[in-house]
Write a protein that holds these residues in place. Sequence first.
Motif, PDB file in Angstrom:
ATOM      1  N   GLN A  64      83.762  65.702   9.709  1.00  0.00           N
ATOM      2  CA  GLN A  64      84.451  66.075   8.482  1.00  0.00           C
ATOM      3  C   GLN A  64      85.405  64.977   8.026  1.00  0.00           C
ATOM      4  OE1 GLN A  64      83.885  68.682   6.476  1.00  0.00           O
ATOM      5  NE2 GLN A  64      82.182  69.185   7.872  1.00  0.00           N
ATOM      6  N   ARG A  65      86.051  64.328   8.983  1.00  0.00           N
ATOM      7  CA  ARG A  65      86.956  63.219   8.625  1.00  0.00           C
ATOM      8  C   ARG A  65      86.189  62.016   8.103  1.00  0.00           C
ATOM      9  NH1 ARG A  65      89.674  65.075  13.355  1.00  0.00           N
ATOM     10  NH2 ARG A  65      88.626  63.498  14.647  1.00  0.00           N
ATOM     11  N   GLN A 125      83.479  62.258   6.193  1.00  0.00           N
ATOM     12  CA  GLN A 125      82.859  62.623   4.924  1.00  0.00           C
ATOM     13  C   GLN A 125      83.410  61.863   3.709  1.00  0.00           C
ATOM     14  OE1 GLN A 125      80.257  64.725   5.076  1.00  0.00           O
ATOM     15  NE2 GLN A 125      79.836  64.302   2.912  1.00  0.00           N
ATOM     16  N   PRO A 126      84.735  61.706   3.571  1.00  0.00           N
ATOM     17  CA  PRO A 126      85.263  61.009   2.379  1.00  0.00           C
ATOM     18  C   PRO A 126      84.804  59.547   2.266  1.00  0.00           C
ATOM     19  CG  PRO A 126      86.987  62.256   3.468  1.00  0.00           C
ATOM     20  CD  PRO A 126      85.825  62.256   4.394  1.00  0.00           C
ATOM     21  N   TYR A 127      84.366  58.959   3.359  1.00  0.00           N
ATOM     22  CA  TYR A 127      83.971  57.553   3.331  1.00  0.00           C
ATOM     23  C   TYR A 127      82.490  57.360   3.008  1.00  0.00           C
ATOM     24  CZ  TYR A 127      88.476  57.029   5.618  1.00  0.00           C
ATOM     25  OH  TYR A 127      89.819  57.076   5.910  1.00  0.00           O
ATOM     26  N   LEU A 185      79.762  57.343   0.360  1.00  0.00           N
ATOM     27  CA  LEU A 185      79.627  57.290  -1.089  1.00  0.00           C
ATOM     28  C   LEU A 185      78.398  58.058  -1.543  1.00  0.00           C
ATOM     29  CD1 LEU A 185      80.468  53.500  -1.637  1.00  0.00           C
ATOM     30  CD2 LEU A 185      82.008  55.470  -1.815  1.00  0.00           C
ATOM     31  N   GLU A 186      78.461  58.575  -2.771  1.00  0.00           N
ATOM     32  CA  GLU A 186      77.345  59.354  -3.293  1.00  0.00           C
ATOM     33  C   GLU A 186      76.073  58.531  -3.378  1.00  0.00           C
ATOM     34  OE1 GLU A 186      78.276  61.300  -6.917  1.00  0.00           O
ATOM     35  OE2 GLU A 186      79.941  62.453  -6.074  1.00  0.00           O
TER      36      GLU A 186
END
Length: 321
Positions: free
Chosen positions: A302-303, A305-307, A309-310
């Motif tokens: 989960q940590r 996930q923000p890294y 990119l779409e």
Amino acid sequence: MSLTRHDLTALYEEPLEAFRLWMINAGYTSYTKKNYMGDVSHFLRTIEGKPVEQVTKLQVLAFLAQVKSSGVSDATRNRKHCAITSFYRALNDLEITTVNPAAGVKKSKTETNRAPVYLEPNQVQQFLSRADGKYRNRNLAVLMLMSYAGLRVGEVHRLNMADYHAERHTIEVLGKGRKWRTIPLPLAVSNQLQLALQERLTPWRAGEDAFFISQKGRRLSIRNIQYIAEQAFDSLQREEGRMRAGRGRSYSCHKLRHSFATLLLRSGADIRTVQEMLGHASIQTTTVYTHVSDKQKEEAIQRLQPYILEEDVDILNSNET
């Protein structure tokens, strides 16, 4: 030729007595002394009267191979190996022999990547709540030292009154290899030790400094300590059917030590600190406790996930098609 106990004593009385005295002088626990004497006696029966100084490495290897083929665990096989090695080390130190045929024999490989069985913090609390009996405060103190200070059974057995420093909330622990370590105690554990001390039974022998005394007035034995834990585990398992986290595996005193190490690491302690707290000679022994739970793995993803990119996801999807 199968040697009887009488034959064994007659043939090997001097080396066996020398080994017994050597272990006493080295400070081995009564539990280890009993096991090692049994292991060495077992080995000596197989050499059929041959002098100990004439034993070969091949005979030691043959004995260990026979032991392994009988179905015992690698840990038991390695204990017997250690017993024979120590036996010859004693004879060398006492100048009875100059050889050690067990020294060059390799140990059996044991599982090193399997996470140790441990209890979750709430399970430890439930376990401790099962401490019962006429000497509940003593029994609870024993269990808390293993659960929240990581003591081995033998270390609890050896604990003396002089080893506890109430004003500093610490204990001095004599561990394996006759090495001392200082362990700071959580306040709840220190308070429980105070209660146990207030109700400490009177030893039958003057000058007995053991912290924990049995109802017979002697130092609480290793077997009694194990029994106290077994009773608490049995009580908990009867109520719950079986402990879910254990997945059917049995628990023992040493699992409380595993639980302590796991809790330390989860609380942010570094592995070097955990090594010192457990009294491990090598940090490699401590690394077995660096296992992580499934929940910790999920949190790590989960940590991450923000890294992601779409466009990275789009590339992955296009590759799959």
